[in-house]
Structures are given as structure tokens and as C-alpha cells.
Design a protein around this motif. Structure first.
Motif, PDB file in Angstrom:
ATOM      1  N   THR A  64       0.854  -1.188   0.000  1.00  0.00           N
ATOM      2  CA  THR A  64       0.000   0.000   0.000  1.00  0.00           C
ATOM      3  C   THR A  64       0.893   1.241   0.000  1.00  0.00           C
ATOM      4  N   HIS A  65       0.759   2.062  -1.031  1.00  0.00           N
ATOM      5  CA  HIS A  65       1.508   3.312  -1.059  1.00  0.00           C
ATOM      6  C   HIS A  65       0.615   4.382  -0.433  1.00  0.00           C
ATOM      7  N   SER A  71      -3.113   1.016   5.266  1.00  0.00           N
ATOM      8  CA  SER A  71      -2.549  -0.322   5.261  1.00  0.00           C
ATOM      9  C   SER A  71      -3.033  -1.103   6.484  1.00  0.00           C
ATOM     10  N   THR A  97       3.609  -1.461   3.594  1.00  0.00           N
ATOM     11  CA  THR A  97       3.236  -0.097   3.219  1.00  0.00           C
ATOM     12  C   THR A  97       4.464   0.797   3.120  1.00  0.00           C
ATOM     13  N   ASP A  99       4.304   3.741   4.287  1.00  0.00           N
ATOM     14  CA  ASP A  99       4.202   4.574   5.485  1.00  0.00           C
ATOM     15  C   ASP A  99       4.483   6.037   5.143  1.00  0.00           C
TER      16      ASP A  99
END
Ligand code: CFM
Ligand code: HCA
Length: 525
Positions: A64-65, A71, A97, A99
Motif C-alpha cells: 500500500t503506497h 494499510s 506499506t 508509510d
């Protein structure tokens, strides 16, 4: 139920509130924006893409970007179970992720994403990596697709991105479409090796919640039908790459995967039709339809034998439960297909669905696919890519001759055939799209259903009002409920819930005195 709303809201909500007429389903306003201020049960586009359709692929590494919360939210909150092959890491147990922090929001997050992909590759060496964009990524304009393409060249594995920013559509539904497009473009058709089986099919729109896909798979196997891929429940990358080699696609959840069924038909010639394995009667109907499609006496006989065996076990359980549940009522408000599918299970038990609605389905899921040409494409839907698909010059193969299809259709057989929820609900039952929190409370007050099937956001409100709530997304840690064996689980569970006296003892906490008294205001010394 709508009285409390301001005029404009009332007018809009009224178009999503109908008294059903199965003969001539009235038009419902569906797949439109939720009115700000209303407490909806919907989720976002990212949830529909990463969480629902592609997330369950257990050996694809999902990154997940975005900020950590997106995320975290998608970390095993949906009960899509998987049993990867021994020795293989189950990526579904991880939450990966970039983050994203303030720095990336200001200066861009592409470098951090490229570094995250390299790091994940170094640690896990996956076959494929999928990258998901969240809201801020779209707002600042990070080009995840170029990052993925460059990483693919550098690392030599399949890496692709999904522009599934949460705000992209009015609900999860847009995320399904984006996921279907991406899976079709980047995975389907990469390996032409078919499975060695006589009757090969894919199960589309089944996500193995609580083990449903395993139940369906083992039933089909008993009949002699082989499932190459279940999109997307307990599925590997390699199964997706070969799923275009089957001879039939059956569709369970029409809402989330009709796009894939249509694209596979156009490109590879695989026909599809709608099935439902939720409910004993409909499970039997679905099996018979598959047998009819393959037109084999051996398969038809075997299917009848299996139905007879399964029903011999299930019938006494159903009849026993029916003796206590007959005439009780249910209301169902779930996603984009279960509010329809679960009515069949309740019907098996002699219970009536008095009100039902989807969170995010489209008009065709309510009124049937016949209305498809009349659905107006609004700006929100236009936002989602519609990919144009043509027959593959080398791999398109019609699965039936025109004569075979004509013979099937003359006998009443239909392809691409979803009739929607309303045709199967009784006259004057309530159909409510994107039900709000307030409306659920009013529904309980006015109609007093014996059980409500819905999700986590409404569950405890419903129960505090003295009505049992069965979560039909996660199954409350129970299930499976699919196929004949699953039906038995469901009958017993609902019997227990609607026949206990405990709900009559509940007083909503806000109706009595608060158990925690307000603290006296402390005066400054
Ligand atoms: Fe299809 Fe689903 Fe559903 Fe759905 Fe969902 Fe789900 Fe659902 Mo929750 S794909 S539409 S987006 S059947 S996650 S497994 S339970 S809302 S009714
Ligand atoms: C989702 C997933 C969800 C949520 C369920 C719920 C699921 O929409 O992102 O609201 O209880 O099935 O897990 O639909």
C-alpha cells in the motif's frame, strides 16, 4: 423513516427507498454519492480493490503506497481465508506499506515507493508485487505506474500498480472495476497451460470468506467438476495467469467481477452465467445448470446423485430448524450481492425477508441486467477506465458451436443472466439502497425484524436495540455458509439467534440511566 431529513436530503433518499414489485421492478437510484452528514455503511475505492478483489491472492506481495492507516485497515480485517502450499509464505498475514509521511506529501513519494519495492523483493523474493495508491498519492500526483514499470525491468518479476485512491468512486464498487482491469491486463493469460481435467471452470466472485470457496470447491469436485481458479479466494498468482484456459466461468458475486467475466468472454471466448451457492435450493439449481452447459450424461447423473446425497443429510436439519423459524422475519443490508443471496438461505428455513438493500451495488443488481442499456453514466463512473477488449487472434476459442448454443437456449438456458434482487423479493417488501444508521434504527422501531444481517458498523446498535445481528460480511467468526454443508451451519446459527429469549432482556443503554455517572466538574483550587 425519512421524516427527520431536510427537504433536499429527503428527496434524494426517497429515490433510494422503494416498495418492491417483482413483476415490474421499479427504478432505484443506486451507485450515487452518499449525502454528506448521513452515516453510511460504505467503504472506499481502495478497500474494494486492495481489500476485496486482488488482496486475497496469497502469493502476490501487496504494497500500500500511502499513510499507515490505510494499510492497517486492510490488514486481515476481511475474512478471506487462504491455505498456501506448504513452504510458501502467506503474504496475507503481512501488512506492507510505504508509510507515507509529511515529507513525501510535500516532496513526492515515488522514491520511497521504489525503495519499498526493492526492500520487499530483497526480503521475500515474490513472483509478483501489486502496488495500491491511496488518496494522498492521487492528490500529489505520484506516478506509481512508472515506478512499477521501472521496478519490473530492474527486478525481473511482475510488478504493477492500481490507481485505486479511496476517493476515486462513490464506494468500494469503483475499486472492484479498477482491480478487474488490472488483473486482466497484468496477469490473466500469461501462461497457456490448461489443467488436465474434463470439466474445467473458474469460479468468479467468490472470496472464501469463512471458507465458503473450500466448501463450493469440494462440492464441485464431488460432482467431477474441476475449478482452475477462484477469483479471488485462496488463489495463487499462477492460477490467475492460467485461468483463461477453462471452458466456463460461473459468477457468484455479480457486482464485483462482472467486468472480468465480460472481458474474458470477449478475449478468449469463455461464456459465463450467474450462479448462487448460498442456499440449498439455489446450490442444486446452480449445479444442474453447470451440468446442462457441459451437456454430458455422465456429469448430469453424477450431479443428481450428489444433490440427493447432500439433501438426504441436510433435509432433517432444515425441517427441524424450520419448525421453530417458520414465519420469522429478516432484514438484510450488505455490500453488493449478499443482501440478495442470503434471502435464499432464509427462504429454505421458512423465514421471510421483509427489507433488503445493498451498500454499493448498481441498478442491474437490483433490477436485473436488462436495465443495463438504460443506466446513465455519470461523472463518477466516467472516472473509471473502461478498457476496450478484442478477441485474441491466436487464443480466442468459441466453447460452443452456434447450433449447440441455440439448442441450449431453446431449452430455456441463459448466459449473462443476472435477474437482480427485486424479481425474487415479495411484493411490497422494502428495498433500500445505501441504508443509513438512522434508517436502521427506524426500521427496527417500525418493522421489528427477528434478525438483521449486516456488518460491523451497525451490529452493536442493532443488538443494543434488542435485535440479533448476524454479520454477513465476516460471519462473526463463523461459517462456512456456502453449499449444502454451509447451509446446515447457517440454519443452526440463525435458529439459535432468533429463538433465544436473551434479546428481550436488553434495554438500550441510552434508554435507561447511564451506568457511568457524569463526573462532577472539578473546581480549580
Ligand atoms: Fe461481492 Fe463480496 Fe459482496 Fe463485495 Fe464486500 Fe465481502 Fe460484501 Mo463485505 S465482493 S459485493 S465488496 S460478495 S467485502 S466478500 S461481504 S461488502 S456483500
Ligand atoms: C470492506 C470490507 C467489508 C467490511 C465489513 C463490515 C468486509 O468493505 O472494506 O462493514 O462489516 O466484508 O470485510 O465489506
Amino acid at each position: 423513516m425519512l421524516k427527520i431529513y431536510p427537504d433536499k436530503t429527503k428527496k434524494k433518499r426517497a429515490k433510494q427507498f422503494l416498495l418492491n414489485d417483482p413483476e415490474n421492478p421499479p427504478q432505484i437510484a443506486a451507485n450515487t454519492r452518499t449525502i454528506p452528514g448521513i452515516i453510511t455503511q460504505r467503504g472506499c475505492t481502495y478497500a474494494g480493490c486492495r481489500g476485496v478483489v486482488i488482496g486475497p491472492m496469497h502469493d502476490v506481495l501487496h504494497i500500500t503506497h500511502g499513510p499507515i492507516g490505510c494499510s492497517f485497515y486492510s490488514w486481515q480485517t476481511r475474512r478471506n481465508l487462504a491455505r498456501p502450499t506448504p513452504g510458501q509464505i502467506n503474504y496475507l498475514q503481512y501488512s506492507m506499506t510505504t508509510d507515507m509521511m509529511e515529507d513525501e506529501i510535500i516532496f513526492g513519494g515515488e522514491k520511497k515507493l521504489a525503495a519499498a519495492i526493492r526492500e520487499a523483493y530483497r526480503i521475500f523474493k515474490p513472483k509478483a508485487i501489486a502496488v495500491y495508491a491511496t488518496c494522498p498519492v492521487g492528490l500529489i500526483g505520484d506516478d506509481i505506474h512508472t515506478v512499477c514499470r521501472l521496478a519490473k525491468e530492474e527486478l525481473g518479476i511482475n510488478i504493477f500498480g492500481f490507481s485505486c485512491e479511496g476517493y476515486k468512486g462513490v464506494s468500494q464498487s469503483a475499486g472492484h472495476h479498477i482491480a478487474n482491469n488490472g488483473v486482466f491486463k497484468h496477469m490473466v493469460g500469461l501462461d497457456d497451460t490448461p489443467d488436465d481435467a474434463e470439466f474445467r471452470i473458474n469460479m468468479l466472485g467468490e472470496y472464501n470468506i469463512g471458507g465458503d470457496a473450500w466448501e463450493i470447491d469440494s462440492l464441485l469436485r464431488k460432482c467431477g467438476i474441476h475449478v482452475t481458479a477462484t477469483l479471488s479466494g485462496d488463489i495463487s498468482y499462477e492460477q490467475v495467469t492460467r485461468c483463461h484456459t477453462v471452458d466456463l466461468n460461473i459468477v457468484q458475486c455479480h457486482r464485483s467481477i462482472n467486468y472480468m467475466a465480460d472481458m474474458m468472454e470477449k478475449k478468449f471466448g469463455i461464456p459465463w452465467f450467474k450462479v448462487n451457492f448460498i442456499g440449498a435450493e439455489t446450490t442444486a439449481k446452480s449445479l444442474r445448470k453447470i451440468a446442462k452447459y457441459f451437456d454430458s450424461k455422465k456429469l448430469t447423473d453424477r450431479v443428481e446423485e450428489v444433490i440427493a446425497q447432500e439433501m438426504a443429510v441436510l433435509r432433517p436439519i432444515r425441517d427441524d430448524v424450520r419448525s421453530r423459524c417458520q414465519g420469522k422475519t429478516a432484514a438484510l443490508f450488505v455490500g453488493g450481492s449478499r443482501a440478495h443471496h442470503y434471502q435464499d438461505l432464509f427462504r429454505d428455513m421458512g423465514m421471510k425477508t421483509i427489507a433488503a438493500g445493498y451498500e454499493f451495488a448498481h441498478r442491474d443488481d437490483y433490477e436485473g441486467r436488462a436495465v443495463l442499456p438504460t443506466i446513465k453514466i455519470d461523472a463518477d463512473s466516467r472516472n473509471i477506465e473502461e478498457i476496450s477488449v478484442e478477441a485474441d487472434p491466436r487464443r480466442f476459442r468459441a466453447r460452443k458451436t452456434p447450433e449447440q448454443n441455440a439448442a441450449l437456449e431453446a431449452g430455456g438456458f441463459t448466459y449473462k443472466d443476472y435477474e437482480g434482487m427485486m424479481k425474487e423479493m415479495s411484493k411490497n417488501t422494502l428495498v433500500i439502497d445505501d441504508i443509513s444508521h438512522h434508517e436502521i434504527e427506524k426500521l427496527i422501531e417500525i418493522y421489528k425484524p427477528d434478525v438483521i444481517g449486516s456488518g460491523i458498523k451497525e451490529k452493536f446498535i442493532i443488538e443494543k436495540l434488542g435485535v440479533p445481528c448476524k454479520q454477513l460480511h465476516s460471519y462473526d467468526y463463523g461459517g462456512p455458509y456456502a453449499a449444502f454443508t454451509g447451509a446446515a451451519n447457517f440454519y443452526k446459527e440463525i435458529d439459535r439467534m432468533v429463538n433465544t429469549k436473551v434479546w428481550k432482556l436488553v434495554t438500550a443503554p441510552w434508554k435507561g440511566d447511564p451506568t457511568v455517572p457524569a463526573r462532577p466538574v472539578l473546581k480549580p483550587k
